[in-house]
Design a protein around this motif. Structure first.
Motif, PDB file in Angstrom:
ATOM      1  N   ILE A  31       0.834  -1.202   0.000  1.00  0.00           N
ATOM      2  CA  ILE A  31       0.000   0.000   0.000  1.00  0.00           C
ATOM      3  C   ILE A  31       0.868   1.250   0.000  1.00  0.00           C
ATOM      4  CG2 ILE A  31      -1.583   1.361   1.431  1.00  0.00           C
ATOM      5  CD1 ILE A  31      -2.952  -1.309   2.163  1.00  0.00           C
ATOM      6  N   VAL A  32       1.893   1.257   0.823  1.00  0.00           N
ATOM      7  CA  VAL A  32       2.772   2.430   0.898  1.00  0.00           C
ATOM      8  C   VAL A  32       3.514   2.612  -0.423  1.00  0.00           C
ATOM      9  CG1 VAL A  32       4.669   3.536   2.134  1.00  0.00           C
ATOM     10  CG2 VAL A  32       2.985   2.189   3.402  1.00  0.00           C
ATOM     11  N   TYR A  33       4.009   1.522  -1.002  1.00  0.00           N
ATOM     12  CA  TYR A  33       4.678   1.614  -2.312  1.00  0.00           C
ATOM     13  C   TYR A  33       3.742   2.221  -3.352  1.00  0.00           C
ATOM     14  CZ  TYR A  33       8.812  -1.182  -1.104  1.00  0.00           C
ATOM     15  OH  TYR A  33       9.978  -1.633  -0.562  1.00  0.00           O
ATOM     16  N   GLU A  34       2.517   1.749  -3.401  1.00  0.00           N
ATOM     17  CA  GLU A  34       1.563   2.241  -4.407  1.00  0.00           C
ATOM     18  C   GLU A  34       1.177   3.693  -4.163  1.00  0.00           C
ATOM     19  OE1 GLU A  34       0.936   0.652  -7.133  1.00  0.00           O
ATOM     20  OE2 GLU A  34       1.888  -1.213  -6.518  1.00  0.00           O
ATOM     21  N   LEU A  35       1.076   4.099  -2.912  1.00  0.00           N
ATOM     22  CA  LEU A  35       0.799   5.505  -2.606  1.00  0.00           C
ATOM     23  C   LEU A  35       1.935   6.389  -3.116  1.00  0.00           C
ATOM     24  CD1 LEU A  35      -0.589   5.238   1.019  1.00  0.00           C
ATOM     25  CD2 LEU A  35      -1.794   6.274  -0.920  1.00  0.00           C
ATOM     26  N   LEU A  36       3.167   5.972  -2.844  1.00  0.00           N
ATOM     27  CA  LEU A  36       4.314   6.786  -3.230  1.00  0.00           C
ATOM     28  C   LEU A  36       4.570   6.756  -4.736  1.00  0.00           C
ATOM     29  CD1 LEU A  36       6.705   6.045  -0.249  1.00  0.00           C
ATOM     30  CD2 LEU A  36       5.443   8.152  -0.726  1.00  0.00           C
ATOM     31  N   ARG A  37       3.993   5.802  -5.436  1.00  0.00           N
ATOM     32  CA  ARG A  37       4.065   5.778  -6.901  1.00  0.00           C
ATOM     33  C   ARG A  37       2.931   6.591  -7.525  1.00  0.00           C
ATOM     34  NH1 ARG A  37       5.071  -0.520  -6.982  1.00  0.00           N
ATOM     35  NH2 ARG A  37       7.318  -0.501  -6.773  1.00  0.00           N
ATOM     36  N   GLY A  38       1.939   6.953  -6.706  1.00  0.00           N
ATOM     37  CA  GLY A  38       0.810   7.721  -7.213  1.00  0.00           C
ATOM     38  C   GLY A  38      -0.323   6.872  -7.744  1.00  0.00           C
ATOM     39  N   ARG A  39      -0.242   5.569  -7.560  1.00  0.00           N
ATOM     40  CA  ARG A  39      -1.295   4.678  -8.057  1.00  0.00           C
ATOM     41  C   ARG A  39      -2.499   4.617  -7.122  1.00  0.00           C
ATOM     42  NH1 ARG A  39       1.961  -0.507 -10.411  1.00  0.00           N
ATOM     43  NH2 ARG A  39       2.967   0.607 -12.110  1.00  0.00           N
ATOM     44  N   PHE A  40      -2.260   4.717  -5.812  1.00  0.00           N
ATOM     45  CA  PHE A  40      -3.353   4.738  -4.834  1.00  0.00           C
ATOM     46  C   PHE A  40      -3.552   6.170  -4.379  1.00  0.00           C
ATOM     47  CE2 PHE A  40      -2.951   0.160  -2.917  1.00  0.00           C
ATOM     48  CZ  PHE A  40      -3.249  -0.382  -4.148  1.00  0.00           C
TER      49      PHE A  40
END
Length: 62
Positions: A31-40
């Protein structure tokens, strides 16, 4: 609020990996990875909690 780049830089300044941060706040590191990629966007649940604690979203964590 911070940009995604500022949130990543803050983790670097603190010497924390994304995985360490996720464990500390009790959410999945994915979840944190996806947030920092802008996907979430962090609208609900664990993604909301992580986004608020990263400082990339204005909100309340209860």
């Amino acid at each position: 609020m911070r940009t995604l780049e500022e949130a990543r830089a803050d983790l670097d300044r603190r010497g924390k990996t994304i995985r360490q941060f996720a464990r500390e706040i009790g959410v999945s590191d994915r979840i944190v990875y996806e947030l920092l990629r802008g996907r979430f966007k962090g609208r609900r649940g664990q993604a909301h909690k992580a986004a608020v604690l990263l400082g990339i979203k204005d909100g309340v964590v209860e």
